[in-house]
Write an enzyme that holds these catalytic residues in place. Structure first.
Site, PDB file in Angstrom:
ATOM      1  N   HIS A 191      37.384 -18.165  71.085  1.00 18.28           N
ATOM      2  CA  HIS A 191      38.139 -19.084  70.223  1.00 18.28           C
ATOM      3  C   HIS A 191      39.331 -18.366  69.590  1.00 18.28           C
ATOM      4  O   HIS A 191      40.422 -18.935  69.455  1.00 18.28           O
ATOM      5  CB  HIS A 191      37.260 -19.614  69.085  1.00 18.28           C
ATOM      6  CG  HIS A 191      36.094 -20.427  69.516  1.00 18.28           C
ATOM      7  ND1 HIS A 191      34.795 -19.952  69.500  1.00 18.28           N
ATOM      8  CD2 HIS A 191      36.022 -21.696  69.972  1.00 18.28           C
ATOM      9  CE1 HIS A 191      33.985 -20.892  69.921  1.00 18.28           C
ATOM     10  NE2 HIS A 191      34.686 -21.960  70.223  1.00 18.28           N
ATOM     11  N   GLY A 234      40.275 -23.690  75.960  1.00 16.87           N
ATOM     12  CA  GLY A 234      39.885 -22.582  76.822  1.00 16.87           C
ATOM     13  C   GLY A 234      39.708 -23.037  78.268  1.00 16.87           C
ATOM     14  O   GLY A 234      39.189 -24.115  78.538  1.00 16.87           O
ATOM     15  N   ALA A 245      31.256 -22.033  65.178  1.00 21.85           N
ATOM     16  CA  ALA A 245      30.526 -20.902  65.786  1.00 21.85           C
ATOM     17  C   ALA A 245      31.523 -20.046  66.581  1.00 21.85           C
ATOM     18  O   ALA A 245      31.321 -19.766  67.754  1.00 21.85           O
ATOM     19  CB  ALA A 245      29.375 -21.395  66.671  1.00 21.85           C
TER      20      ALA A 245
END
Ligand code: PAF
Length: 279
Positions: free
Chosen positions: A37, A147, A32
């Protein structure tokens, strides 16, 4: 760009990549993919010659009643993005390639995994640490990219990598935000248009609180005030809204750098998390 799902083809593909590339970066994901990302991929491409992205919706990091079944799955779209970005290989293992029959090992990082998301999602970081350790062993990257949006996760993974002698670099990549300040997340897709408008209160209140803390205000009052404002803005439950040491994640009753404000709150059926440096 190849997509492989089994360990045999993964080994062959990695051998091939390592013959041509001087080092390999890993970007672990649950798919997703969004711009956040892709920032990880960008960071990996800048630093590494070859890049492997993994896509695996890891069942063991979802608790009972969480969104495992509803978690967005869009492998074809993800693969198109990764290919366009220049990724060499997608590792999209079947569940048995990660958790074969009889799998009985759990990687648990104590201390740093407790409280914050570890408090509201029991077992979550065991699931994360276990799957990430497994991915590290399967890919053997030279660097892995995560992240800062999942700040506690990044801290847990750094601790785990250091404790278990994974010698590759663990790189934290700054959070990507929409123009209004909301941190990008696959879970933002669950928000209705009205909730999406209201959700910006989370980064807004965090910024206000961080500024007030730096100005020297009373931390308890600032955090309470921010939470009350958040609840008045459409959020209906707050899991935590806390000031912590940015490296150890220990509680911080008196402001001292490095400090990080971390929050998790529910709006509609969506739980959003965010964190910012207090500096
Ligand atoms: O951040 C994520 O997407 C996941 O927690 C990770 C690191 C891929 C492990 O499943």
């Amino acid at each position: 760009m190849q997509i492989v799902r089994q360990m045999g083809p993964l080994r062959d593909a990695l051998r091939d990549i390592r013959r041509k590339k001087s080092n390999v970066g890993l970007v672990p994901t649950m798919g997703a993919l969004h711009a956040g990302h892709m920032k990880l991929v960008e960071a990996a491409m800048e630093r590494c010659d070859g890049v492997v992205a993994s896509i695996f919706v890891n069942p063991t990091q979802f608790g009972e009643g969480e969104d495992l079944d509803a978690y967005p799955r869009q492998e074809a779209a993800d693969a198109a993005l990764l290919e366009a970005a220049g990724v060499d290989l997608i590792w999209a293992p079947t569940v048995d390639q990660i958790y074969p029959e009889g799998f009985a090992t759990n990687v648990s990082v104590s201390g740093i995994s407790t409280g914050l998301c570890g408090g509201s999602r029991p077992g979550h970081f065991d699931g994360v640490a276990t799957v990430v350790a497994k991915l590290f062993n399967q890919i053997r990257p030279d660097a892995a990219f995560f992240g800062e949006k999942d700040y506690q996760q990044l801290a847990v993974i750094k601790r785990m990598a250091s404790d278990l002698d994974f010698t590759h670099d663990i790189i934290g990549v700054p959070t990507v935000r929409d123009p209004d300040g909301l941190a990008l997340s696959s879970r933002n897709a669950y928000l209705t248009p009205e909730q999406r408008r209201q959700a910006v209160a989370l980064p807004d209140m965090m910024r206000d609180a961080a500024d007030a803390i730096v100005r020297g205000g009373d931390i308890d009052n600032i955090l309470k005030d921010a939470q009350a404002k958040l609840l008045a803005s459409g959020f209906h439950e707050i899991d935590y809204f806390e000031l912590r040491n940015a490296e150890t994640l220990e509680n911080m009753p008196i402001f001292k750098k490095p400090a990080r404000l971390l929050a998790a709150a529910h709006i509609g059926r969506t739980r959003l998390i965010d964190n910012i440096a207090v500096a």
